[in-house]
Design a protein around this motif. Structure first.
Motif, PDB file in Angstrom:
ATOM      1  N   MET A   1      -4.847   6.397  78.447  1.00  0.00           N
ATOM      2  CA  MET A   1      -5.105   7.767  78.860  1.00  0.00           C
ATOM      3  C   MET A   1      -6.598   8.025  78.699  1.00  0.00           C
ATOM      4  SD  MET A   1      -3.523  11.323  77.370  1.00  0.00           S
ATOM      5  CE  MET A   1      -3.791  10.921  75.667  1.00  0.00           C
ATOM      6  N   VAL A   2      -7.217   8.594  79.713  1.00  0.00           N
ATOM      7  CA  VAL A   2      -8.626   8.945  79.662  1.00  0.00           C
ATOM      8  C   VAL A   2      -8.745  10.450  79.559  1.00  0.00           C
ATOM      9  CG1 VAL A   2     -10.790   8.950  80.934  1.00  0.00           C
ATOM     10  CG2 VAL A   2      -9.316   6.951  81.012  1.00  0.00           C
ATOM     11  N   VAL A   3      -9.467  10.916  78.557  1.00  0.00           N
ATOM     12  CA  VAL A   3      -9.682  12.343  78.376  1.00  0.00           C
ATOM     13  C   VAL A   3     -11.168  12.595  78.481  1.00  0.00           C
ATOM     14  CG1 VAL A   3      -9.457  14.296  76.806  1.00  0.00           C
ATOM     15  CG2 VAL A   3      -7.674  12.560  76.885  1.00  0.00           C
ATOM     16  N   ASP A  10     -12.085  24.993  73.022  1.00  0.00           N
ATOM     17  CA  ASP A  10     -10.814  24.711  73.686  1.00  0.00           C
ATOM     18  C   ASP A  10     -10.939  24.931  75.187  1.00  0.00           C
ATOM     19  OD1 ASP A  10      -9.467  23.967  71.437  1.00  0.00           O
ATOM     20  OD2 ASP A  10      -8.558  25.921  71.098  1.00  0.00           O
ATOM     21  N   PRO A  11     -10.416  24.005  75.969  1.00  0.00           N
ATOM     22  CA  PRO A  11     -10.484  24.161  77.418  1.00  0.00           C
ATOM     23  C   PRO A  11      -9.584  25.293  77.901  1.00  0.00           C
ATOM     24  CG  PRO A  11      -9.174  22.260  76.857  1.00  0.00           C
ATOM     25  CD  PRO A  11      -9.748  22.778  75.574  1.00  0.00           C
ATOM     26  N   LYS A  12     -10.054  25.979  78.899  1.00  0.00           N
ATOM     27  CA  LYS A  12      -9.271  27.067  79.492  1.00  0.00           C
ATOM     28  C   LYS A  12      -8.520  26.586  80.734  1.00  0.00           C
ATOM     29  CE  LYS A  12     -12.022  30.801  77.626  1.00  0.00           C
ATOM     30  NZ  LYS A  12     -11.748  30.310  76.317  1.00  0.00           N
ATOM     31  N   ARG A  13      -9.068  25.560  81.401  1.00  0.00           N
ATOM     32  CA  ARG A  13      -8.460  25.014  82.616  1.00  0.00           C
ATOM     33  C   ARG A  13      -8.384  23.499  82.473  1.00  0.00           C
ATOM     34  NH1 ARG A  13      -7.584  28.216  86.586  1.00  0.00           N
ATOM     35  NH2 ARG A  13      -7.712  26.608  88.164  1.00  0.00           N
ATOM     36  N   ILE A  14      -7.172  22.973  82.550  1.00  0.00           N
ATOM     37  CA  ILE A  14      -6.944  21.541  82.367  1.00  0.00           C
ATOM     38  C   ILE A  14      -6.289  20.969  83.619  1.00  0.00           C
ATOM     39  CG2 ILE A  14      -5.713  19.797  81.012  1.00  0.00           C
ATOM     40  CD1 ILE A  14      -5.784  21.774  78.653  1.00  0.00           C
ATOM     41  N   LEU A  15      -6.777  19.814  84.033  1.00  0.00           N
ATOM     42  CA  LEU A  15      -6.164  19.070  85.134  1.00  0.00           C
ATOM     43  C   LEU A  15      -5.542  17.811  84.553  1.00  0.00           C
ATOM     44  CD1 LEU A  15      -5.615  18.520  88.148  1.00  0.00           C
ATOM     45  CD2 LEU A  15      -7.830  17.321  88.201  1.00  0.00           C
ATOM     46  N   VAL A  16      -4.251  17.612  84.822  1.00  0.00           N
ATOM     47  CA  VAL A  16      -3.544  16.396  84.433  1.00  0.00           C
ATOM     48  C   VAL A  16      -3.250  15.632  85.716  1.00  0.00           C
ATOM     49  CG1 VAL A  16      -1.490  15.437  83.328  1.00  0.00           C
ATOM     50  CG2 VAL A  16      -2.533  17.535  82.429  1.00  0.00           C
ATOM     51  N   VAL A  17      -3.624  14.358  85.761  1.00  0.00           N
ATOM     52  CA  VAL A  17      -3.423  13.537  86.949  1.00  0.00           C
ATOM     53  C   VAL A  17      -2.330  12.518  86.663  1.00  0.00           C
ATOM     54  CG1 VAL A  17      -4.503  11.954  88.590  1.00  0.00           C
ATOM     55  CG2 VAL A  17      -5.860  13.793  87.549  1.00  0.00           C
ATOM     56  N   LYS A  18      -1.227  12.606  87.412  1.00  0.00           N
ATOM     57  CA  LYS A  18      -0.140  11.631  87.301  1.00  0.00           C
ATOM     58  C   LYS A  18       0.475  11.433  88.669  1.00  0.00           C
ATOM     59  CE  LYS A  18       2.322   8.735  85.145  1.00  0.00           C
ATOM     60  NZ  LYS A  18       1.641   7.450  85.077  1.00  0.00           N
ATOM     61  N   LEU A  19       0.182  10.287  89.276  1.00  0.00           N
ATOM     62  CA  LEU A  19       0.606  10.028  90.649  1.00  0.00           C
ATOM     63  C   LEU A  19       1.654   8.930  90.763  1.00  0.00           C
ATOM     64  CD1 LEU A  19      -2.993   9.926  92.167  1.00  0.00           C
ATOM     65  CD2 LEU A  19      -1.449  11.880  92.130  1.00  0.00           C
ATOM     66  N   GLY A  20       1.861   8.130  89.732  1.00  0.00           N
ATOM     67  CA  GLY A  20       2.618   6.886  89.777  1.00  0.00           C
ATOM     68  C   GLY A  20       4.079   6.975  90.160  1.00  0.00           C
ATOM     69  N   VAL A  95      -7.298  15.089  82.225  1.00  0.00           N
ATOM     70  CA  VAL A  95      -6.519  14.042  81.571  1.00  0.00           C
ATOM     71  C   VAL A  95      -5.989  13.146  82.682  1.00  0.00           C
ATOM     72  CG1 VAL A  95      -4.586  13.513  80.051  1.00  0.00           C
ATOM     73  CG2 VAL A  95      -5.887  15.625  79.712  1.00  0.00           C
ATOM     74  N   ASP A  96      -6.543  11.947  82.774  1.00  0.00           N
ATOM     75  CA  ASP A  96      -6.188  11.015  83.837  1.00  0.00           C
ATOM     76  C   ASP A  96      -5.160  10.024  83.299  1.00  0.00           C
ATOM     77  OD1 ASP A  96      -8.117   8.607  85.814  1.00  0.00           O
ATOM     78  OD2 ASP A  96      -6.039   9.236  85.937  1.00  0.00           O
ATOM     79  N   LEU A  97      -3.911  10.206  83.667  1.00  0.00           N
ATOM     80  CA  LEU A  97      -2.845   9.320  83.204  1.00  0.00           C
ATOM     81  C   LEU A  97      -2.624   8.154  84.144  1.00  0.00           C
ATOM     82  CD1 LEU A  97      -0.289  12.026  82.008  1.00  0.00           C
ATOM     83  CD2 LEU A  97      -1.915  10.724  80.627  1.00  0.00           C
ATOM     84  N   GLN A  98      -3.419   8.027  85.177  1.00  0.00           N
ATOM     85  CA  GLN A  98      -3.292   6.929  86.125  1.00  0.00           C
ATOM     86  C   GLN A  98      -4.106   5.715  85.700  1.00  0.00           C
ATOM     87  OE1 GLN A  98      -0.459   8.127  87.736  1.00  0.00           O
ATOM     88  NE2 GLN A  98      -1.263   6.524  89.023  1.00  0.00           N
ATOM     89  N   VAL A 100      -6.723   4.314  87.082  1.00  0.00           N
ATOM     90  CA  VAL A 100      -7.095   3.418  88.181  1.00  0.00           C
ATOM     91  C   VAL A 100      -8.376   3.950  88.816  1.00  0.00           C
ATOM     92  CG1 VAL A 100      -4.729   2.670  88.667  1.00  0.00           C
ATOM     93  CG2 VAL A 100      -5.658   4.649  89.856  1.00  0.00           C
ATOM     94  N   GLY A 101      -9.086   3.076  89.497  1.00  0.00           N
ATOM     95  CA  GLY A 101     -10.335   3.464  90.122  1.00  0.00           C
ATOM     96  C   GLY A 101     -10.204   4.633  91.075  1.00  0.00           C
ATOM     97  N   ARG A 102      -9.083   4.717  91.749  1.00  0.00           N
ATOM     98  CA  ARG A 102      -8.863   5.775  92.737  1.00  0.00           C
ATOM     99  C   ARG A 102      -8.928   7.178  92.110  1.00  0.00           C
ATOM    100  NH1 ARG A 102      -6.577   5.003  97.488  1.00  0.00           N
ATOM    101  NH2 ARG A 102      -5.853   6.769  98.639  1.00  0.00           N
ATOM    102  N   THR A 103      -8.417   7.333  90.883  1.00  0.00           N
ATOM    103  CA  THR A 103      -8.414   8.651  90.259  1.00  0.00           C
ATOM    104  C   THR A 103      -9.684   8.943  89.487  1.00  0.00           C
ATOM    105  OG1 THR A 103      -7.223   7.791  88.326  1.00  0.00           O
ATOM    106  CG2 THR A 103      -5.900   8.751  90.107  1.00  0.00           C
ATOM    107  N   ARG A 104     -10.472   7.954  89.210  1.00  0.00           N
ATOM    108  CA  ARG A 104     -11.735   8.214  88.523  1.00  0.00           C
ATOM    109  C   ARG A 104     -12.653   8.994  89.419  1.00  0.00           C
ATOM    110  NH1 ARG A 104     -11.362   2.557  86.732  1.00  0.00           N
ATOM    111  NH2 ARG A 104     -10.172   2.726  84.829  1.00  0.00           N
TER     112      ARG A 104
END
Length: 104
Positions: A1-3, A10-20, A95-98, A100-104
């Motif tokens: 997991m990359v954070v 504290d963050p007010k807006r969070i993006l979680v990436v999960k495409l798998g 929070v990049d749960l993928q 992979v290069g595509r989501t970076r």
């Protein structure tokens, strides 16, 4: 997991990436729950594929679920639309749960 944190506090807006795949998505449930528990007042958006959109909305961890069809980097129109969406949302934490290069 990359954070990746961009701002202090504290963050007010969070993006979680999960495409798998479905199994990977189900296994991420505990991570989704932990993010919501750790940041209860944050606005959390999940970026996923259309196949998981309805399921993700039923989980109750996310304020928004955004589904994008996967597209080729050579489809300039879709790529620019996606980049414009990400820039316009001003996420404090991604929070990049993928992982992979595509989501970076």
């Amino acid at each position: 997991m990359v954070v990746k944190r961009q701002k202090k506090g504290d963050p007010k807006r969070i993006l979680v990436v999960k495409l798998g795949a479905l199994g990977d998505f189900i296994l991420a449930d505990s991570v989704f729950k932990s993010i919501r528990k750790h940041y209860p007042s944050a606005h959390i958006t999940l970026l996923t594929t259309p196949a998981f959109e309805a399921f993700a909305k039923k989980l109750g961890y996310f304020d928004d679920v955004v589904a994008f069809d996967r597209f080729s980097y050579f489809n300039l129109e879709k790529l620019l639309n996606f980049i414009g969406w990400v820039k316009s949302t001003h996420f404090d934490l991604v929070v990049d749960l993928q992982l992979v290069g595509r989501t970076r």
